[in-house]
Design a protein around this motif. Sequence first.
Motif, PDB file in Angstrom:
ATOM      1  N   MET A 272      28.453 -47.377   2.738  1.00  0.00           N
ATOM      2  CA  MET A 272      27.089 -46.692   2.938  1.00  0.00           C
ATOM      3  C   MET A 272      26.391 -46.680   1.653  1.00  0.00           C
ATOM      4  O   MET A 272      25.179 -46.904   1.495  1.00  0.00           O
ATOM      5  CB  MET A 272      27.342 -45.236   3.358  1.00  0.00           C
ATOM      6  CG  MET A 272      27.732 -45.396   4.884  1.00  0.00           C
ATOM      7  SD  MET A 272      26.683 -46.017   6.283  1.00  0.00           S
ATOM      8  CE  MET A 272      27.755 -46.863   6.975  1.00  0.00           C
ATOM      9  N   THR A 273      27.154 -46.637   0.612  1.00  0.00           N
ATOM     10  CA  THR A 273      26.868 -46.534  -0.690  1.00  0.00           C
ATOM     11  C   THR A 273      26.048 -47.924  -1.076  1.00  0.00           C
ATOM     12  O   THR A 273      25.091 -48.270  -1.553  1.00  0.00           O
ATOM     13  CB  THR A 273      27.887 -45.764  -1.725  1.00  0.00           C
ATOM     14  OG1 THR A 273      28.101 -44.785  -1.309  1.00  0.00           O
ATOM     15  CG2 THR A 273      27.239 -46.328  -3.254  1.00  0.00           C
ATOM     16  N   ASN A 274      26.800 -48.889  -0.538  1.00  0.00           N
ATOM     17  CA  ASN A 274      26.539 -50.283  -0.852  1.00  0.00           C
ATOM     18  C   ASN A 274      25.306 -50.757  -0.047  1.00  0.00           C
ATOM     19  O   ASN A 274      24.382 -51.512  -0.844  1.00  0.00           O
ATOM     20  CB  ASN A 274      27.691 -51.376  -0.511  1.00  0.00           C
ATOM     21  CG  ASN A 274      28.750 -51.220  -1.274  1.00  0.00           C
ATOM     22  OD1 ASN A 274      28.918 -50.784  -2.367  1.00  0.00           O
ATOM     23  ND2 ASN A 274      30.274 -51.591  -0.739  1.00  0.00           N
ATOM     24  N   LEU A 275      25.121 -50.296   0.991  1.00  0.00           N
ATOM     25  CA  LEU A 275      23.941 -50.611   1.873  1.00  0.00           C
ATOM     26  C   LEU A 275      22.638 -49.814   1.159  1.00  0.00           C
ATOM     27  O   LEU A 275      21.691 -50.470   1.274  1.00  0.00           O
ATOM     28  CB  LEU A 275      24.106 -49.994   3.177  1.00  0.00           C
ATOM     29  CG  LEU A 275      25.144 -50.575   4.108  1.00  0.00           C
ATOM     30  CD1 LEU A 275      25.022 -50.171   5.622  1.00  0.00           C
ATOM     31  CD2 LEU A 275      24.783 -52.287   4.070  1.00  0.00           C
ATOM     32  N   GLU A 277      22.557 -49.185  -2.157  1.00  0.00           N
ATOM     33  CA  GLU A 277      22.105 -49.911  -3.184  1.00  0.00           C
ATOM     34  C   GLU A 277      21.432 -51.135  -2.803  1.00  0.00           C
ATOM     35  O   GLU A 277      20.602 -51.549  -3.769  1.00  0.00           O
ATOM     36  CB  GLU A 277      23.384 -49.948  -3.996  1.00  0.00           C
ATOM     37  CG  GLU A 277      23.759 -48.570  -4.617  1.00  0.00           C
ATOM     38  CD  GLU A 277      25.306 -48.646  -5.290  1.00  0.00           C
ATOM     39  OE1 GLU A 277      25.772 -50.109  -5.385  1.00  0.00           O
ATOM     40  OE2 GLU A 277      25.705 -47.891  -6.035  1.00  0.00           O
ATOM     41  N   LYS A 278      21.675 -51.710  -2.142  1.00  0.00           N
ATOM     42  CA  LYS A 278      21.324 -53.105  -1.611  1.00  0.00           C
ATOM     43  C   LYS A 278      19.690 -52.904  -1.145  1.00  0.00           C
ATOM     44  O   LYS A 278      18.784 -53.554  -1.681  1.00  0.00           O
ATOM     45  CB  LYS A 278      21.976 -53.675  -0.333  1.00  0.00           C
ATOM     46  CG  LYS A 278      21.375 -54.866   0.112  1.00  0.00           C
ATOM     47  CD  LYS A 278      22.054 -55.588   1.496  1.00  0.00           C
ATOM     48  CE  LYS A 278      21.403 -56.881   1.857  1.00  0.00           C
ATOM     49  NZ  LYS A 278      22.209 -57.537   3.225  1.00  0.00           N
ATOM     50  N   ALA A 279      19.513 -51.874  -0.603  1.00  0.00           N
ATOM     51  CA  ALA A 279      17.952 -51.562  -0.138  1.00  0.00           C
ATOM     52  C   ALA A 279      17.246 -51.109  -1.349  1.00  0.00           C
ATOM     53  O   ALA A 279      16.129 -51.371  -1.532  1.00  0.00           O
ATOM     54  CB  ALA A 279      17.905 -50.408   1.212  1.00  0.00           C
ATOM     55  N   GLU A 280      18.020 -50.560  -2.123  1.00  0.00           N
ATOM     56  CA  GLU A 280      17.302 -50.053  -3.458  1.00  0.00           C
ATOM     57  C   GLU A 280      16.789 -51.509  -4.411  1.00  0.00           C
ATOM     58  O   GLU A 280      15.943 -51.147  -5.162  1.00  0.00           O
ATOM     59  CB  GLU A 280      17.989 -49.061  -4.335  1.00  0.00           C
ATOM     60  CG  GLU A 280      18.281 -47.578  -3.702  1.00  0.00           C
ATOM     61  CD  GLU A 280      19.045 -46.825  -4.447  1.00  0.00           C
ATOM     62  OE1 GLU A 280      18.915 -45.662  -4.308  1.00  0.00           O
ATOM     63  OE2 GLU A 280      19.959 -47.315  -5.058  1.00  0.00           O
ATOM     64  N   THR A 286      20.114 -56.163   7.216  1.00  0.00           N
ATOM     65  CA  THR A 286      20.276 -57.060   8.372  1.00  0.00           C
ATOM     66  C   THR A 286      20.182 -55.716   9.679  1.00  0.00           C
ATOM     67  O   THR A 286      20.427 -54.477   9.099  1.00  0.00           O
ATOM     68  CB  THR A 286      21.534 -57.646   8.623  1.00  0.00           C
ATOM     69  OG1 THR A 286      22.603 -56.765   8.662  1.00  0.00           O
ATOM     70  CG2 THR A 286      21.721 -58.669   7.545  1.00  0.00           C
ATOM     71  N   PRO A 287      19.737 -56.128  10.719  1.00  0.00           N
ATOM     72  CA  PRO A 287      19.921 -55.006  11.880  1.00  0.00           C
ATOM     73  C   PRO A 287      21.350 -54.141  12.103  1.00  0.00           C
ATOM     74  O   PRO A 287      21.130 -52.958  12.052  1.00  0.00           O
ATOM     75  CB  PRO A 287      19.450 -55.815  13.295  1.00  0.00           C
ATOM     76  CG  PRO A 287      18.729 -57.165  12.676  1.00  0.00           C
ATOM     77  CD  PRO A 287      19.353 -57.297  11.301  1.00  0.00           C
ATOM     78  N   PRO A 288      22.340 -54.902  12.082  1.00  0.00           N
ATOM     79  CA  PRO A 288      23.734 -54.089  11.805  1.00  0.00           C
ATOM     80  C   PRO A 288      23.556 -53.113  10.871  1.00  0.00           C
ATOM     81  O   PRO A 288      24.164 -52.090  10.916  1.00  0.00           O
ATOM     82  CB  PRO A 288      24.665 -55.152  12.126  1.00  0.00           C
ATOM     83  CG  PRO A 288      24.133 -56.445  12.616  1.00  0.00           C
ATOM     84  CD  PRO A 288      22.660 -56.438  12.123  1.00  0.00           C
ATOM     85  N   GLU A 289      23.295 -53.639   9.787  1.00  0.00           N
ATOM     86  CA  GLU A 289      23.434 -52.728   8.534  1.00  0.00           C
ATOM     87  C   GLU A 289      22.353 -51.612   8.632  1.00  0.00           C
ATOM     88  O   GLU A 289      22.683 -50.651   8.089  1.00  0.00           O
ATOM     89  CB  GLU A 289      23.029 -53.652   7.245  1.00  0.00           C
ATOM     90  CG  GLU A 289      24.150 -54.738   6.739  1.00  0.00           C
ATOM     91  CD  GLU A 289      23.593 -55.581   5.441  1.00  0.00           C
ATOM     92  OE1 GLU A 289      24.453 -56.146   5.036  1.00  0.00           O
ATOM     93  OE2 GLU A 289      22.226 -55.680   5.471  1.00  0.00           O
ATOM     94  N   SER A 290      21.258 -51.991   8.981  1.00  0.00           N
ATOM     95  CA  SER A 290      20.289 -50.759   9.339  1.00  0.00           C
ATOM     96  C   SER A 290      20.786 -49.574  10.092  1.00  0.00           C
ATOM     97  O   SER A 290      20.725 -48.591   9.873  1.00  0.00           O
ATOM     98  CB  SER A 290      18.977 -51.158   9.623  1.00  0.00           C
ATOM     99  OG  SER A 290      17.949 -50.473   9.741  1.00  0.00           O
ATOM    100  N   ASP A 313      12.472 -44.967  -1.973  1.00  0.00           N
ATOM    101  CA  ASP A 313      12.627 -45.972  -2.883  1.00  0.00           C
ATOM    102  C   ASP A 313      13.303 -47.100  -2.732  1.00  0.00           C
ATOM    103  O   ASP A 313      13.843 -47.853  -3.566  1.00  0.00           O
ATOM    104  CB  ASP A 313      12.956 -45.500  -4.241  1.00  0.00           C
ATOM    105  CG  ASP A 313      11.953 -44.219  -4.808  1.00  0.00           C
ATOM    106  OD1 ASP A 313      10.730 -44.527  -4.547  1.00  0.00           O
ATOM    107  OD2 ASP A 313      12.594 -43.439  -5.636  1.00  0.00           O
ATOM    108  N   THR A 314      13.499 -47.547  -1.375  1.00  0.00           N
ATOM    109  CA  THR A 314      14.068 -48.682  -0.795  1.00  0.00           C
ATOM    110  C   THR A 314      13.080 -49.700  -0.201  1.00  0.00           C
ATOM    111  O   THR A 314      12.020 -49.491  -0.122  1.00  0.00           O
ATOM    112  CB  THR A 314      15.367 -48.094   0.132  1.00  0.00           C
ATOM    113  OG1 THR A 314      14.703 -47.784   1.406  1.00  0.00           O
ATOM    114  CG2 THR A 314      15.938 -47.356  -0.517  1.00  0.00           C
ATOM    115  N   SER A 315      13.780 -50.835   0.317  1.00  0.00           N
ATOM    116  CA  SER A 315      13.172 -51.630   1.011  1.00  0.00           C
ATOM    117  C   SER A 315      12.921 -51.203   2.343  1.00  0.00           C
ATOM    118  O   SER A 315      12.097 -52.103   3.208  1.00  0.00           O
ATOM    119  CB  SER A 315      14.025 -53.116   0.878  1.00  0.00           C
ATOM    120  OG  SER A 315      15.118 -52.726   1.668  1.00  0.00           O
TER     121      SER A 315
END
Length: 412
Positions: A272-275, A277-280, A286-290, A313-315
């Motif tokens: 979850m932290t990785n996701l 940070e990726k959005a930041e 991706t849909p599964p990640e979201s 502050d993310t995508s």
Amino acid sequence: MDALDAKYPFFAAAREAVADAAVSLPELVAADAPAVERGRERVERALMDGTVASESGAFPGESAYDVQAELLSYPIARILVSLLDSEPAIEKYAAAEAATAVDRIREDLATEDELRSVSVPTVALDDVLAEFGLGDAVRPESPGAGSAAAGAGNSGSGTPDTGSPGRAPAHYWIDVGPYLRLTSPSWGESWRLVNRALAGGAVRVSREELLDALEAAVEDRVREGLPFELAVGEGVAAELEEGVADLKRLLSERSYAGPADVVAPELFPPCMTNLIEKAERDADLTPPESFALMAFLVGIGMTPDEVVAFCADTSLDAEGIRYQTEYLKDDRGTQYPPPTCETLANYGICHNEADHMQVAADPLAYYEKRVAAADEITDWRDREDGGDERGADAGTREVAGADDAADSGGTE
């Protein structure tokens, strides 16, 4: 019956294929045929993971037998979900069938014509529109026609350009009636008719928005007729009692007493932290990640407003967050938990750091272990300028005992 029937079992052609096959569902159930186990998996994954895709691999298999089992698993799944006797379960099952179907449609549309497999046929957008009676209601926008029409706002002046749409139009026009039937203002402000370009009695939508509307159409069709009226303890219902009991037990096991109701980002699972940070980094999830991230944040007790603020502050789009979290947050029961670690690993999201699957089968279990082991936690919602304190430094300052939790084995 063919692979396309099994891929989209709610299509009229698929229903006809089942009827023509003259297969007895009661006999299949009594014989515990592969379609029965696949039907049970279909319902389980719908309720637990928000998808009906098989965990065994990509769909469909090459053999005709696999195709038959996949197709027949759909009516069996509808019987199973009816026997669960839970309206939220039915709603979530229908939503999962629709989400999986649209993922497959999206893949089909992205497949180049010359690369389409003979053994695994794909569906065209026109076929899907015709299936739901939208063939005359949806028209592709010609190149160059969109800007002028969009500038007209909702004045009603002008008409959509319905000339040659090109290979893959970016926008379409859908008649107002179907638009209002298939969409909802609750999806976000941008979906309200007053905020749409309107011309000649049609509404302008992007390709992805059209797919969202088609997902709603699929969900309505799957939901139609459920639950079946079945006499418990008789016939097919009696044969499926064990499978239904397993599903109910699974739901009971996955329903925890309540969320941790504390937001401590420094204790989040690494996936979850990785996701986050990726959005930041302003990268699209991706849909599964979201889905995984939103389900986790809702699962720990965050409201849609809190998730929007947390992800400011993310995508991630605020309207998309609100729609997805309101859908996931279900106080009537059968709430979607985040996918299990095994499912996340299949999507390349979870990497089983420190062999955590031996001590935590899903992100919520991991998080609850770390929260329980921490000596002191300051909730993100209570921190001054909490949205800026998601990093490791904040975790070091705010939480004591987190390292002890890691040493005890409750790590991902």
